[in-house]
Design a protein around this motif. Structure first.
Motif, PDB file in Angstrom:
ATOM      1  N   GLU A 189     -81.649 -19.341 -64.845  1.00  0.00           N
ATOM      2  CA  GLU A 189     -82.495 -19.325 -63.653  1.00  0.00           C
ATOM      3  C   GLU A 189     -81.619 -19.483 -62.429  1.00  0.00           C
ATOM      4  OE1 GLU A 189     -85.314 -22.530 -63.994  1.00  0.00           O
ATOM      5  OE2 GLU A 189     -85.623 -22.118 -66.119  1.00  0.00           O
ATOM      6  N   GLU A 190     -81.945 -18.751 -61.391  1.00  0.00           N
ATOM      7  CA  GLU A 190     -81.233 -18.906 -60.132  1.00  0.00           C
ATOM      8  C   GLU A 190     -82.164 -19.584 -59.141  1.00  0.00           C
ATOM      9  OE1 GLU A 190     -78.532 -15.759 -58.905  1.00  0.00           O
ATOM     10  OE2 GLU A 190     -79.062 -14.712 -60.757  1.00  0.00           O
ATOM     11  N   ASN A 191     -81.713 -20.738 -58.621  1.00  0.00           N
ATOM     12  CA  ASN A 191     -82.489 -21.520 -57.662  1.00  0.00           C
ATOM     13  C   ASN A 191     -81.663 -21.691 -56.398  1.00  0.00           C
ATOM     14  OD1 ASN A 191     -84.302 -21.834 -59.744  1.00  0.00           O
ATOM     15  ND2 ASN A 191     -83.527 -23.830 -60.351  1.00  0.00           N
ATOM     16  N   ASN A 192     -82.088 -21.105 -55.311  1.00  0.00           N
ATOM     17  CA  ASN A 192     -81.370 -21.190 -54.038  1.00  0.00           C
ATOM     18  C   ASN A 192     -79.918 -20.793 -54.237  1.00  0.00           C
ATOM     19  OD1 ASN A 192     -83.732 -22.036 -52.722  1.00  0.00           O
ATOM     20  ND2 ASN A 192     -83.352 -24.152 -53.320  1.00  0.00           N
ATOM     21  N   ASP A 193     -78.984 -21.732 -54.113  1.00  0.00           N
ATOM     22  CA  ASP A 193     -77.566 -21.395 -54.238  1.00  0.00           C
ATOM     23  C   ASP A 193     -76.967 -21.851 -55.565  1.00  0.00           C
ATOM     24  OD1 ASP A 193     -77.737 -24.076 -53.722  1.00  0.00           O
ATOM     25  OD2 ASP A 193     -76.131 -24.121 -52.251  1.00  0.00           O
ATOM     26  N   ALA A 194     -77.815 -22.206 -56.525  1.00  0.00           N
ATOM     27  CA  ALA A 194     -77.315 -22.687 -57.819  1.00  0.00           C
ATOM     28  C   ALA A 194     -77.920 -21.869 -58.958  1.00  0.00           C
ATOM     29  CB  ALA A 194     -77.660 -24.161 -58.015  1.00  0.00           C
ATOM     30  N   VAL A 195     -77.223 -21.879 -60.066  1.00  0.00           N
ATOM     31  CA  VAL A 195     -77.728 -21.275 -61.291  1.00  0.00           C
ATOM     32  C   VAL A 195     -77.941 -22.410 -62.286  1.00  0.00           C
ATOM     33  CG1 VAL A 195     -75.432 -20.777 -62.231  1.00  0.00           C
ATOM     34  CG2 VAL A 195     -77.378 -19.457 -63.006  1.00  0.00           C
ATOM     35  N   VAL A 196     -79.034 -22.330 -63.042  1.00  0.00           N
ATOM     36  CA  VAL A 196     -79.336 -23.321 -64.071  1.00  0.00           C
ATOM     37  C   VAL A 196     -79.387 -22.570 -65.401  1.00  0.00           C
ATOM     38  CG1 VAL A 196     -80.970 -25.042 -64.912  1.00  0.00           C
ATOM     39  CG2 VAL A 196     -80.645 -24.735 -62.442  1.00  0.00           C
ATOM     40  N   VAL A 197     -78.487 -22.950 -66.303  1.00  0.00           N
ATOM     41  CA  VAL A 197     -78.379 -22.294 -67.600  1.00  0.00           C
ATOM     42  C   VAL A 197     -78.677 -23.330 -68.676  1.00  0.00           C
ATOM     43  CG1 VAL A 197     -76.855 -21.032 -69.162  1.00  0.00           C
ATOM     44  CG2 VAL A 197     -76.648 -20.701 -66.697  1.00  0.00           C
ATOM     45  N   ARG A 198     -79.545 -22.974 -69.606  1.00  0.00           N
ATOM     46  CA  ARG A 198     -79.846 -23.867 -70.738  1.00  0.00           C
ATOM     47  C   ARG A 198     -79.340 -23.206 -72.013  1.00  0.00           C
ATOM     48  NH1 ARG A 198     -84.028 -25.340 -67.361  1.00  0.00           N
ATOM     49  NH2 ARG A 198     -84.404 -27.573 -67.273  1.00  0.00           N
ATOM     50  N   ILE A 199     -78.569 -24.003 -72.788  1.00  0.00           N
ATOM     51  CA  ILE A 199     -77.960 -23.516 -74.021  1.00  0.00           C
ATOM     52  C   ILE A 199     -78.255 -24.527 -75.125  1.00  0.00           C
ATOM     53  CG2 ILE A 199     -75.773 -22.968 -75.166  1.00  0.00           C
ATOM     54  CD1 ILE A 199     -74.666 -22.393 -72.279  1.00  0.00           C
ATOM     55  N   ARG A 200     -78.761 -24.026 -76.263  1.00  0.00           N
ATOM     56  CA  ARG A 200     -79.000 -24.910 -77.417  1.00  0.00           C
ATOM     57  C   ARG A 200     -77.758 -24.875 -78.307  1.00  0.00           C
ATOM     58  NH1 ARG A 200     -83.754 -26.459 -78.895  1.00  0.00           N
ATOM     59  NH2 ARG A 200     -84.766 -24.522 -78.289  1.00  0.00           N
ATOM     60  N   VAL A 201     -77.249 -26.063 -78.623  1.00  0.00           N
ATOM     61  CA  VAL A 201     -76.076 -26.175 -79.475  1.00  0.00           C
ATOM     62  C   VAL A 201     -76.510 -25.938 -80.918  1.00  0.00           C
ATOM     63  CG1 VAL A 201     -74.259 -27.732 -80.266  1.00  0.00           C
ATOM     64  CG2 VAL A 201     -75.001 -27.802 -77.872  1.00  0.00           C
ATOM     65  N   LYS A 202     -75.870 -24.976 -81.565  1.00  0.00           N
ATOM     66  CA  LYS A 202     -76.239 -24.640 -82.944  1.00  0.00           C
ATOM     67  C   LYS A 202     -75.470 -25.468 -83.965  1.00  0.00           C
ATOM     68  CE  LYS A 202     -78.273 -20.170 -82.711  1.00  0.00           C
ATOM     69  NZ  LYS A 202     -78.358 -18.881 -83.365  1.00  0.00           N
TER      70      LYS A 202
END
Length: 80
Positions: free
Chosen positions: A64-77
């Motif tokens: 997701e891109e929010n204003n000037d930041a990116v938010v990335v969610r990763i599930r550890v396998k």
């Protein structure tokens, strides 16, 4: 709201390769199934984190891109 199954890596203001290095460190400490939420402002971080998830065989949940930041969610396998 805090989620004990989610670890946040705040890499705002840090440039490549620091967001990926901090994500990798968090993944090494995480349990399988835990989610790492990475917040970064480096424009390169978005693609770097997507690539990191792919090459380490972890699950990319969202970008997701929010204003000037990116938010990335990763599930550890599994353990790295």
């Amino acid at each position: 709201m805090s989620n004990e199954n989610e670890v946040t890596v705040d890499a705002r203001g840090k440039v490549c390769p620091v967001p990926v290095l901090e994500t990798a460190k968090a993944a090494r400490l995480a349990k399988p199934g835990q989610v790492i939420k990475v917040i970064a402002t480096d424009p390169a971080a978005k693609q770097d984190l997507v690539n990191w998830a792919r090459v380490t065989n972890n699950e990319l949940l969202s970008v997701e891109e929010n204003n000037d930041a990116v938010v990335v969610r990763i599930r550890v396998k599994g353990k790295l």
